[in-house]
Design a protein around this motif. Structure first.
Motif, PDB file in Angstrom:
ATOM      1  N   ASN A 176       1.113  -1.116  -0.090  1.00 55.66           N
ATOM      2  CA  ASN A 176       0.086  -0.350   0.225  1.00 55.66           C
ATOM      3  C   ASN A 176       1.313   1.153  -0.148  1.00 55.66           C
ATOM      4  O   ASN A 176       1.526   1.487   1.424  1.00 55.66           O
ATOM      5  CB  ASN A 176      -0.917  -0.263   0.956  1.00 55.66           C
ATOM      6  CG  ASN A 176      -1.658   1.484   1.659  1.00 55.66           C
ATOM      7  OD1 ASN A 176      -1.868   2.130   0.639  1.00 55.66           O
ATOM      8  ND2 ASN A 176      -3.406   0.867   2.267  1.00 55.66           N
TER       9      ASN A 176
ATOM     10  N   LEU B 246      -5.807   0.087   3.129  1.00 54.92           N
ATOM     11  CA  LEU B 246      -6.281  -0.009   2.320  1.00 54.92           C
ATOM     12  C   LEU B 246      -6.701  -1.915   3.017  1.00 54.92           C
ATOM     13  O   LEU B 246      -5.767  -1.916   3.249  1.00 54.92           O
ATOM     14  CB  LEU B 246      -5.710   0.072   0.953  1.00 54.92           C
ATOM     15  CG  LEU B 246      -5.905   1.042   0.447  1.00 54.92           C
ATOM     16  CD1 LEU B 246      -4.541   0.509  -0.700  1.00 54.92           C
ATOM     17  CD2 LEU B 246      -6.919   1.527  -0.147  1.00 54.92           C
TER      18      LEU B 246
ATOM     19  N   ILE C  44     -11.532  -3.225  -3.286  1.00 56.52           N
ATOM     20  CA  ILE C  44     -11.109  -2.666  -2.332  1.00 56.52           C
ATOM     21  C   ILE C  44     -11.755  -1.619  -1.818  1.00 56.52           C
ATOM     22  O   ILE C  44     -13.037  -1.546  -2.437  1.00 56.52           O
ATOM     23  CB  ILE C  44      -9.212  -2.298  -2.279  1.00 56.52           C
ATOM     24  CG1 ILE C  44      -9.689  -0.700  -3.257  1.00 56.52           C
ATOM     25  CG2 ILE C  44      -8.749  -2.766  -3.031  1.00 56.52           C
ATOM     26  CD1 ILE C  44      -8.562  -0.085  -3.780  1.00 56.52           C
ATOM     27  N   ARG C  45     -11.572  -1.937  -0.393  1.00 57.67           N
ATOM     28  CA  ARG C  45     -12.422  -1.013   0.521  1.00 57.67           C
ATOM     29  C   ARG C  45     -11.038   0.378   1.258  1.00 57.67           C
ATOM     30  O   ARG C  45     -10.479   0.000   1.678  1.00 57.67           O
ATOM     31  CB  ARG C  45     -12.931  -1.015   1.688  1.00 57.67           C
ATOM     32  CG  ARG C  45     -14.053  -1.440   1.364  1.00 57.67           C
ATOM     33  CD  ARG C  45     -14.971  -2.622   2.533  1.00 57.67           C
ATOM     34  NE  ARG C  45     -14.222  -3.585   2.411  1.00 57.67           N
ATOM     35  CZ  ARG C  45     -14.345  -4.055   3.863  1.00 57.67           C
ATOM     36  NH1 ARG C  45     -14.295  -3.391   4.536  1.00 57.67           N
ATOM     37  NH2 ARG C  45     -13.674  -5.651   4.419  1.00 57.67           N
ATOM     38  N   ALA C  46     -11.159   1.596   0.845  1.00 51.86           N
ATOM     39  CA  ALA C  46      -9.997   2.748   1.201  1.00 51.86           C
ATOM     40  C   ALA C  46     -10.561   3.228   1.818  1.00 51.86           C
ATOM     41  O   ALA C  46     -11.353   3.357   2.603  1.00 51.86           O
ATOM     42  CB  ALA C  46     -10.139   4.155   0.268  1.00 51.86           C
TER      43      ALA C  46
ATOM     44  N   GLY D 212     -15.021   1.292   5.633  1.00 52.82           N
ATOM     45  CA  GLY D 212     -14.512   2.137   4.222  1.00 52.82           C
ATOM     46  C   GLY D 212     -14.616   2.476   3.274  1.00 52.82           C
ATOM     47  O   GLY D 212     -16.601   2.450   2.757  1.00 52.82           O
TER      48      GLY D 212
END
Length: 173
Positions: A71, A77, A147-149, A157
């Motif tokens: 990352n 993330l 993904i989840r930010a 996220g």
């Protein structure tokens, strides 16, 4: 530092664009845009691949892998799923689609291990794939990730799909 700033700006822009009502229509998706930004900046998100070949692999053409994810951003993330094709010289040797039972949390500016990913298909067959082992690397020809930010310990996220990622010469054992 400039590459980090550009990626950070691109990710933040994609977050806002993906949240807008217009982005939910039939227009080009932020997933493609974000993937193109990451590719253009040549920021590899995979640090290494470890493949496990067993005797069964010779008959099933299936193996297991694990990979390291990195990352480059200053916020967490979380990887929920990955679809990937990998190979050499634009020839696909392996493909998989995997949803993580326990999402992979990649800390800010850090790395995380994917855990075991089973049922990776050797598209050229196990015997034909043995020739690429001495090379010690694979090219990621196409990677799509969910993904989840901005997660907190893998929770909450902002969900993002990043598609069309490419990465050359990923160290592979």
């Amino acid at each position: 530092m400039a590459r980090f700033g550009s990626l950070f700006f691109g990710l933040v822009a994609a977050l806002f664009v993906s949240a807008s009502p217009a982005a939910r229509g039939l227009q080009p998706t932020p997933a493609n845009l974000l993937g193109e930004i990451i590719n253009a900046l040549q920021i590899g998100l995979v640090t290494h691949i470890n493949a496990t070949i067993t005797l069964d692999t010779l008959t099933t053409n299936l193996l297991s892998i694990e990979f390291g994810a990195q990352n480059p951003l200053i916020f967490e993330l979380t990887l929920d799923s990955v679809t990937s094709t990998a190979g050499i010289n634009d020839t696909v040797y392996a493909t998989f689609n995997h949803t993580f039972a326990k999402p992979v949390v990649v800390p800010p500016l850090g790395t995380a291990n994917s855990g075991t990913v089973d049922n990776v298909l050797l598209t050229q067959g196990a015997i034909a794939s043995l020739d690429i082992i001495p090379l010690g690397y694979l090219d990621l020809l196409n990677v799509d990730i969910n993904i989840r930010a901005l997660t907190i310990n893998g929770k909450l996220g902002i969900p993002l799909v990043i598609s069309g990622l490419h990465q050359k010469n990923v160290s592979t054992t």
